[in-house]
Design a protein around this motif. Sequence first.
Motif, PDB file in Angstrom:
ATOM      1  N   ASP A 106       1.316  -2.516   9.408  1.00 32.97           N
ATOM      2  CA  ASP A 106      -0.632  -2.678   9.842  1.00 32.97           C
ATOM      3  C   ASP A 106       0.106  -1.104   9.012  1.00 32.97           C
ATOM      4  O   ASP A 106       0.226  -0.102  10.022  1.00 32.97           O
ATOM      5  N   PRO A 107      -0.888  -0.742   8.205  1.00 35.15           N
ATOM      6  CA  PRO A 107      -0.533  -0.150   7.343  1.00 35.15           C
ATOM      7  C   PRO A 107      -1.624   1.152   8.055  1.00 35.15           C
ATOM      8  O   PRO A 107      -1.632   2.586   7.354  1.00 35.15           O
ATOM      9  N   THR A 108      -2.345   1.358   9.407  1.00 30.93           N
ATOM     10  CA  THR A 108      -3.332   1.531   8.988  1.00 30.93           C
ATOM     11  C   THR A 108      -3.045   2.735  10.841  1.00 30.93           C
ATOM     12  O   THR A 108      -3.750   3.261  11.699  1.00 30.93           O
ATOM     13  N   ASN A 109      -1.790   1.910  11.476  1.00 30.24           N
ATOM     14  CA  ASN A 109      -0.811   2.170  12.459  1.00 30.24           C
ATOM     15  C   ASN A 109      -0.010   3.249  12.337  1.00 30.24           C
ATOM     16  O   ASN A 109       0.898   2.700  12.150  1.00 30.24           O
ATOM     17  N   THR A 113       3.979   1.942  10.802  1.00 28.85           N
ATOM     18  CA  THR A 113       4.121   2.225   9.896  1.00 28.85           C
ATOM     19  C   THR A 113       5.394   4.128   9.510  1.00 28.85           C
ATOM     20  O   THR A 113       5.992   3.181   9.025  1.00 28.85           O
ATOM     21  N   ALA A 114       5.644   4.290  10.588  1.00 21.91           N
ATOM     22  CA  ALA A 114       6.904   5.426  11.393  1.00 21.91           C
ATOM     23  C   ALA A 114       8.104   4.518  11.418  1.00 21.91           C
ATOM     24  O   ALA A 114       9.277   4.815  10.951  1.00 21.91           O
ATOM     25  N   ALA A 115       7.828   2.795  12.083  1.00 23.57           N
ATOM     26  CA  ALA A 115       8.951   2.311  12.762  1.00 23.57           C
ATOM     27  C   ALA A 115       9.035   1.661  10.968  1.00 23.57           C
ATOM     28  O   ALA A 115      10.622   1.955  10.574  1.00 23.57           O
ATOM     29  N   PRO A 133      -0.965  -0.172  -0.910  1.00 22.63           N
ATOM     30  CA  PRO A 133      -1.197   0.302  -0.027  1.00 22.63           C
ATOM     31  C   PRO A 133      -2.533   0.655   0.029  1.00 22.63           C
ATOM     32  O   PRO A 133      -3.235   0.649  -0.513  1.00 22.63           O
ATOM     33  N   VAL A 134      -2.546   1.582   1.296  1.00 21.12           N
ATOM     34  CA  VAL A 134      -4.080   1.664   1.975  1.00 21.12           C
ATOM     35  C   VAL A 134      -4.974   2.831   1.954  1.00 21.12           C
ATOM     36  O   VAL A 134      -3.931   4.109   1.749  1.00 21.12           O
ATOM     37  N   ARG A 135      -5.806   3.231   2.284  1.00 24.19           N
ATOM     38  CA  ARG A 135      -6.403   4.106   2.718  1.00 24.19           C
ATOM     39  C   ARG A 135      -6.481   5.068   4.032  1.00 24.19           C
ATOM     40  O   ARG A 135      -6.941   4.339   4.888  1.00 24.19           O
ATOM     41  N   SER A 136      -5.632   5.560   4.339  1.00 18.89           N
ATOM     42  CA  SER A 136      -5.263   5.973   5.815  1.00 18.89           C
ATOM     43  C   SER A 136      -4.051   6.683   6.482  1.00 18.89           C
ATOM     44  O   SER A 136      -3.051   6.978   6.001  1.00 18.89           O
ATOM     45  N   ALA A 137      -4.528   7.565   7.454  1.00 18.14           N
ATOM     46  CA  ALA A 137      -3.370   8.842   7.230  1.00 18.14           C
ATOM     47  C   ALA A 137      -2.092   8.429   7.913  1.00 18.14           C
ATOM     48  O   ALA A 137      -1.522   8.745   7.865  1.00 18.14           O
ATOM     49  N   ALA A 138      -2.148   7.353   9.036  1.00 16.81           N
ATOM     50  CA  ALA A 138      -0.353   6.194   8.852  1.00 16.81           C
ATOM     51  C   ALA A 138       0.455   6.115   7.462  1.00 16.81           C
ATOM     52  O   ALA A 138       1.391   6.088   7.679  1.00 16.81           O
ATOM     53  N   HIS A 141       1.518   9.405   6.032  1.00 19.53           N
ATOM     54  CA  HIS A 141       2.286   9.321   6.907  1.00 19.53           C
ATOM     55  C   HIS A 141       3.745   9.089   6.806  1.00 19.53           C
ATOM     56  O   HIS A 141       4.623  10.048   6.801  1.00 19.53           O
ATOM     57  N   MET A 142       3.647   7.914   6.510  1.00 19.91           N
ATOM     58  CA  MET A 142       4.865   7.289   6.191  1.00 19.91           C
ATOM     59  C   MET A 142       4.943   7.569   4.804  1.00 19.91           C
ATOM     60  O   MET A 142       6.579   8.147   4.193  1.00 19.91           O
TER      61      MET A 142
END
Length: 345
Positions: A106-109, A113-115, A133-138, A141-142
């Motif tokens: 889930d590219p917003t979670n 993304t960390a997992a 890819p998407v526009r998100s902070a998560a 960070h990945m």
Amino acid sequence: MAKLISSKRATIHDVAERAGVSYQTVSRVLNDHPSVAEATRARVNEAIKALNYYPNSAARDLAARQSRLIGVISCNLADYGPTQMLINVEQSARRAGYDLIFANVDPTNRKSTAAAADLIRRWSVAGVIILAPVRSAAYDHMLRQLENIPHVQLDVPKTDSPTEPSVIIDQFIGIQLVTEHLIGLGHTRIATIAMSDIWFSADARLKGYQATMRDAGLEPLIIGSGDWSSMSGYAVMKAWGSKLDFTALVVANDQMALGAIYALQEMGLRVPHDISVTGFDDVPESRFFSPALTTVRQDFSLLGLRGLEYLQRLIDDELAPVTEQLIIQPDLIIRDSTAAPAGHS
């Protein structure tokens, strides 16, 4: 007895670690790329000197040489585009002799993304391909977690000044093709069903539609936003109602176009006699819609192949460009869902 001294040749990753930067930044310095800040360039050059590092384009880092494993990070596999990207990346990688490890996120979670990034690092992959890819902070960070692993993104925004390696199909041009097609048929009142701009492809399609309309001296009209599904296209069209103030409809993908056509038919309207409709993607079923759908074909096979080839270059060659964007052009597919507006000669 003479003592045997073992010395390990410094790698680009050693330089990156010592300088506190990503391996891409080291590559940019080696390639004399202008986007690197002078202070960062100086720090990298100091690390290069201290480690007595010199690039060797004929050899990879030992771990990468031994690894025939590529990580693939994907999202939104329920939709046609990401699924086709995944299938074609897998086929290209296996033909090249690579095994793959997959992570669907889930590219917003951020936990998701960390997992995925942790999984990729644990398996010591040679490189990573990131799909849709998407526009998100998560997501951002990945990317930072993966910055020291060779990686290529597919379907990011088109840019004249890329900062990451990527391969894209030009979404802006694709939607421009169908919008110009409708304008060429004589339509002047052309609306669109868009998608959330969290998706880079959706954002590019909306901007392409708006720019093409304005370039032709026409006013863009967004009648709603869907979620890529047929049901959402149907719901947007039904919510707008049958009193249409446009003669053509540009829809952000084929599934939503199918839903919109079904809603129009329920309202007693004929496609294309009363309203022309276009899609995007050219899903296999689009030629069997009623009527067959005018749409944009994306070459997902070529996208997967070019993405894998680019990643191989990054794995094999420390001097491969890490800020290059490869662009694939889409094709307009004209079928029966578009025609000149009623009364136009």
